[in-house]
Scaffold this motif. Structure first.
Motif, mmCIF file in Angstrom:
data_model
loop_
_atom_site.group_PDB
_atom_site.id
_atom_site.type_symbol
_atom_site.label_atom_id
_atom_site.label_comp_id
_atom_site.label_asym_id
_atom_site.label_seq_id
_atom_site.Cartn_x
_atom_site.Cartn_y
_atom_site.Cartn_z
ATOM 1 N N ASP A 1 -4.020 3.252 19.914
ATOM 2 C CA ASP A 1 -3.031 4.208 20.413
ATOM 3 C C ASP A 1 -1.955 4.370 19.335
ATOM 4 O OD1 ASP A 1 -0.921 5.521 21.622
ATOM 5 O OD2 ASP A 1 -1.250 4.563 23.574
ATOM 6 N N LEU A 2 -1.902 5.610 18.784
ATOM 7 C CA LEU A 2 -0.975 5.842 17.667
ATOM 8 C C LEU A 2 0.475 5.582 18.040
ATOM 9 C CD1 LEU A 2 -2.092 8.956 15.616
ATOM 10 C CD2 LEU A 2 -1.583 6.672 14.777
ATOM 11 N N ARG A 3 0.830 5.840 19.313
ATOM 12 C CA ARG A 3 2.233 5.607 19.720
ATOM 13 C C ARG A 3 2.551 4.123 19.628
ATOM 14 N NH1 ARG A 3 1.388 8.176 25.392
ATOM 15 N NH2 ARG A 3 -0.419 6.864 25.001
ATOM 16 N N TRP A 4 1.571 3.302 20.044
ATOM 17 C CA TRP A 4 1.749 1.851 19.974
ATOM 18 C C TRP A 4 1.892 1.409 18.511
ATOM 19 C CZ3 TRP A 4 -0.915 -2.208 17.718
ATOM 20 C CH2 TRP A 4 -0.601 -3.494 18.180
ATOM 21 N N LEU A 5 1.021 1.983 17.678
ATOM 22 C CA LEU A 5 1.027 1.599 16.265
ATOM 23 C C LEU A 5 2.341 1.999 15.594
ATOM 24 C CD1 LEU A 5 -0.685 0.236 14.166
ATOM 25 C CD2 LEU A 5 -1.609 2.443 13.521
ATOM 26 N N ARG A 6 2.864 3.175 15.968
ATOM 27 C CA ARG A 6 4.129 3.598 15.356
ATOM 28 C C ARG A 6 5.256 2.681 15.781
ATOM 29 N NH1 ARG A 6 2.778 9.305 16.707
ATOM 30 N NH2 ARG A 6 1.291 9.831 15.076
ATOM 31 N N HIS A 7 5.131 2.139 17.006
ATOM 32 C CA HIS A 7 6.181 1.250 17.514
ATOM 33 C C HIS A 7 6.119 -0.124 16.848
ATOM 34 C CE1 HIS A 7 9.160 -0.213 20.325
ATOM 35 N NE2 HIS A 7 8.398 -1.280 20.501
ATOM 36 N N TYR A 8 4.908 -0.690 16.808
ATOM 37 C CA TYR A 8 4.792 -2.069 16.312
ATOM 38 C C TYR A 8 4.318 -2.154 14.862
ATOM 39 C CZ TYR A 8 5.375 -3.838 21.078
ATOM 40 O OH TYR A 8 5.865 -4.150 22.304
ATOM 41 N N GLY A 9 3.819 -1.055 14.317
ATOM 42 C CA GLY A 9 3.207 -1.091 12.982
ATOM 43 C C GLY A 9 4.229 -1.227 11.863
ATOM 44 N N PHE A 10 3.693 -1.394 10.661
ATOM 45 C CA PHE A 10 4.549 -1.580 9.489
ATOM 46 C C PHE A 10 4.292 -0.457 8.515
ATOM 47 C CE2 PHE A 10 4.115 -5.577 11.496
ATOM 48 C CZ PHE A 10 5.341 -6.194 11.330
ATOM 49 N N ARG A 11 5.322 -0.082 7.748
ATOM 50 C CA ARG A 11 5.125 0.956 6.755
ATOM 51 C C ARG A 11 4.195 0.442 5.661
ATOM 52 N NH1 ARG A 11 10.748 2.405 4.817
ATOM 53 N NH2 ARG A 11 11.006 0.234 5.370
ATOM 54 N N ALA A 12 3.384 1.366 5.106
ATOM 55 C CA ALA A 12 2.323 0.969 4.178
ATOM 56 C C ALA A 12 2.866 0.193 2.979
ATOM 57 C CB ALA A 12 1.565 2.204 3.712
ATOM 58 N N LEU A 13 4.093 0.463 2.597
ATOM 59 C CA LEU A 13 4.602 -0.196 1.390
ATOM 60 C C LEU A 13 5.318 -1.504 1.693
ATOM 61 C CD1 LEU A 13 5.767 2.967 -0.534
ATOM 62 C CD2 LEU A 13 3.678 1.657 -0.821
ATOM 63 N N ASP A 14 5.394 -1.875 2.978
ATOM 64 C CA ASP A 14 6.040 -3.141 3.337
ATOM 65 C C ASP A 14 5.078 -4.309 3.162
ATOM 66 O OD1 ASP A 14 8.334 -1.901 3.998
ATOM 67 O OD2 ASP A 14 8.003 -1.893 6.152
ATOM 68 N N VAL A 15 4.713 -4.576 1.932
ATOM 69 C CA VAL A 15 3.787 -5.681 1.684
ATOM 70 C C VAL A 15 4.561 -6.993 1.807
ATOM 71 C CG1 VAL A 15 2.222 -6.696 -0.001
ATOM 72 C CG2 VAL A 15 2.493 -4.212 0.132
ATOM 73 N N PRO A 16 4.073 -7.920 2.655
ATOM 74 C CA PRO A 16 4.829 -9.156 2.822
ATOM 75 C C PRO A 16 4.788 -10.035 1.572
ATOM 76 C CG PRO A 16 2.785 -9.256 4.064
ATOM 77 C CD PRO A 16 2.864 -7.874 3.478
ATOM 78 N N THR A 17 5.935 -10.464 1.116
ATOM 79 C CA THR A 17 5.976 -11.438 0.020
ATOM 80 C C THR A 17 7.003 -12.494 0.377
ATOM 81 O OG1 THR A 17 7.755 -10.328 -1.179
ATOM 82 C CG2 THR A 17 5.514 -9.651 -1.719
ATOM 83 N N LEU A 18 6.811 -13.691 -0.137
ATOM 84 C CA LEU A 18 7.764 -14.752 0.159
ATOM 85 C C LEU A 18 9.111 -14.433 -0.450
ATOM 86 C CD1 LEU A 18 5.531 -17.902 -0.229
ATOM 87 C CD2 LEU A 18 6.512 -16.980 1.866
ATOM 88 N N ALA A 19 9.088 -13.822 -1.633
ATOM 89 C CA ALA A 19 10.346 -13.533 -2.300
ATOM 90 C C ALA A 19 11.072 -12.367 -1.622
ATOM 91 C CB ALA A 19 10.100 -13.197 -3.765
ATOM 92 N N GLY A 20 10.320 -11.340 -1.244
ATOM 93 C CA GLY A 20 10.937 -10.141 -0.700
ATOM 94 C C GLY A 20 11.144 -10.187 0.802
ATOM 95 N N GLY A 21 10.621 -11.220 1.456
ATOM 96 C CA GLY A 21 10.738 -11.314 2.917
ATOM 97 C C GLY A 21 9.408 -10.943 3.556
ATOM 98 N N LEU A 22 8.931 -11.794 4.459
ATOM 99 C CA LEU A 22 7.613 -11.552 5.052
ATOM 100 C C LEU A 22 7.625 -10.377 5.993
ATOM 101 C CD1 LEU A 22 6.499 -15.195 5.827
ATOM 102 C CD2 LEU A 22 5.635 -13.697 4.041
ATOM 103 N N SER A 23 8.616 -10.309 6.871
ATOM 104 C CA SER A 23 8.603 -9.252 7.889
ATOM 105 C C SER A 23 9.521 -8.102 7.496
ATOM 106 C CB SER A 23 9.044 -9.842 9.231
ATOM 107 O OG SER A 23 10.288 -10.503 9.089
ATOM 108 N N ALA A 24 9.909 -8.056 6.220
ATOM 109 C CA ALA A 24 10.885 -7.046 5.754
ATOM 110 C C ALA A 24 10.471 -5.642 6.158
ATOM 111 C CB ALA A 24 11.030 -7.113 4.251
#
Ligand code: DAH
Length: 361
Positions: free
Chosen positions: A338-361
């Motif tokens: 469900d795209l509405r669900w994904l837009r709510h809980y999903g992450f932007r494509a460029l939000d790659v988790p890194t330890l330095a930059g923050g995992l859930s940034a």
């Protein structure tokens, strides 16, 4: 009119027609009118035969020169029209590479993918590498080598999806956990082993906290000295990094798994606030993983001598981690597309988790 005047007029007419031709087809018409078999200049050339030799020579030379000039004009104009047409096409096909790739991005990175990346990032930092195994497994890898023989009660708990029996009586299964990757890694015969195996797993089960397909991450560390202290430290480091707080209280509870001895389940301290769970607060406990020291039978099945080799293993539910960290109450919604669900809980494509930059940034 003199001959010369007549030819000059003809030349001007064609020159004007050539200039006026707006495309190659129009230009070709002019060429045919001037130089084609029945063209005007060709006709005049045919008339040369009726002239006396003196006149024929002079007029012949004049007509040849005229023909040469008209040909040259036609060629120049043709080239100019071609260049202009190409220019026009290039202009219409130009791409502005500075424009956004997809002006209206529809999707987002699924929370499971994001958490998967977070987990890999944390364990990579601790020196683990990523191992993989197939979704369709044999009975040996999924059960037997993991110290779950036929008739073992643990088999019932796994709600296994079985394939049809083969002619030789064996049947494959959709792997019910990522633990078979332990055996596949040991089989390579190289020590020390420090792997995690994130992947899809399957069980015939569906309710608010179970879906027939889900995700686990398995870990295996094997060498000649790793002990329970290493296991506890690793899990504590993982929880601190994953939940992004130093405040994680963990509880190690004695448990039983066929493939580990001793076995522990790990709970983390949390508080429920308005349907959401807060890690590191309150006085509730939530089970997040199973772990233990690898059972001697499993080490043997993997091809090593349990008197010389030891280590730990654990298995965590990735979807479960995602629900906990991002406050998602129903597991089934993860897989409803469900795209509405994904837009709510999903992450932007460029939000790659890194330890330095923050995992859930
Ligand atoms: N394979 C177990 C399951 O799917 C999870 C697990 C428990 C994995 C303990 C382990 C372990 O490696 O040590 O329920």
């Amino acid at each position: 009119m003199s001959d010369a005047g007549e030819l000059q007029k003809l030349e001007e007419t064609f020159r004007a027609a050539i200039e006026a031709a707006s495309d190659e087809a129009a230009l070709e018409e002019v060429r045919v009118r001037a130089l084609g078999k029945k063209g005007e200049i060709s006709q005049l050339m045919k008339g040369l035969g009726k002239l006396d030799p003196e006149q024929r020579k002079a007029r012949g030379a004049a007509l040849n020169q005229l023909k040469g000039r008209i040909s040259a004009l036609l060629n120049t104009r043709r080239q100019a029209l071609r260049d202009a047409a190409l220019e026009e096409r290039l202009k219409s096909e130009t791409i502005d590479v500075t424009l956004p790739v997809r002006p209206q991005a529809q999707g987002a990175v699924h929370p499971v993918s994001h958490v998967w990346e977070e987990v890999v990032e944390i364990f990579a930092d601790l020196g683990f590498s990523v191992a993989e195994g197939p979704h369709i497994e044999t009975d040996w890898y999924n059960f037997e080598a993991l110290n779950i023989p036929p008739e073992h009660p643990a088999r019932q708990e796994h709600d296994t999806f079985y394939f049809h029996k083969k002619d030789d009586g064996t049947r494959r299964v959709l792997r019910t956990h990522t633990s078979p990757v332990q055996i596949r890694t040991m089989e390579k015969g190289e020590l020390p082993i420090r792997i995690i195996a994130p992947g899809r797993t399957f069980r015939c089960d569906s309710d608010q906290t179970h879906t027939p397909m889900f995700h686990q991450v398995e870990a295996l560390v094997l060498d000649d000295h790793t002990h329970m202290g290493h296991l506890k430290w690793t899990l504590e480091e993982f929880c601190k990094a994953f939940f992004e707080t130093d405040n994680v209280k963990m509880r190690f509870r004695a448990s039983h798994f066929p493939f580990t001895e001793p076995s522990m389940e790990v709970d983390i301290n949390c508080a429920w606030q308005g349907g959401q769970v807060k890690v590191g607060e309150g006085d509730d406990w939530l089970e997040i993983l199973g772990s233990g020291m690898v059972h001697p039978n499993v080490i043997r099945a993997g091809g090593f001598d349990p008197d010389k080799v030891q280590g730990y293993a654990f298995g965590i539910g990735i979807d479960r981690l995602a629900m906990l960290k991002y406050g998602i109450p129903d597991l089934r919604a993860f897989f409803e597309s469900d795209l509405r669900w994904l837009r709510h809980y999903g992450f932007r494509a460029l939000d790659v988790p890194t330890l330095a930059g923050g995992l859930s940034a």
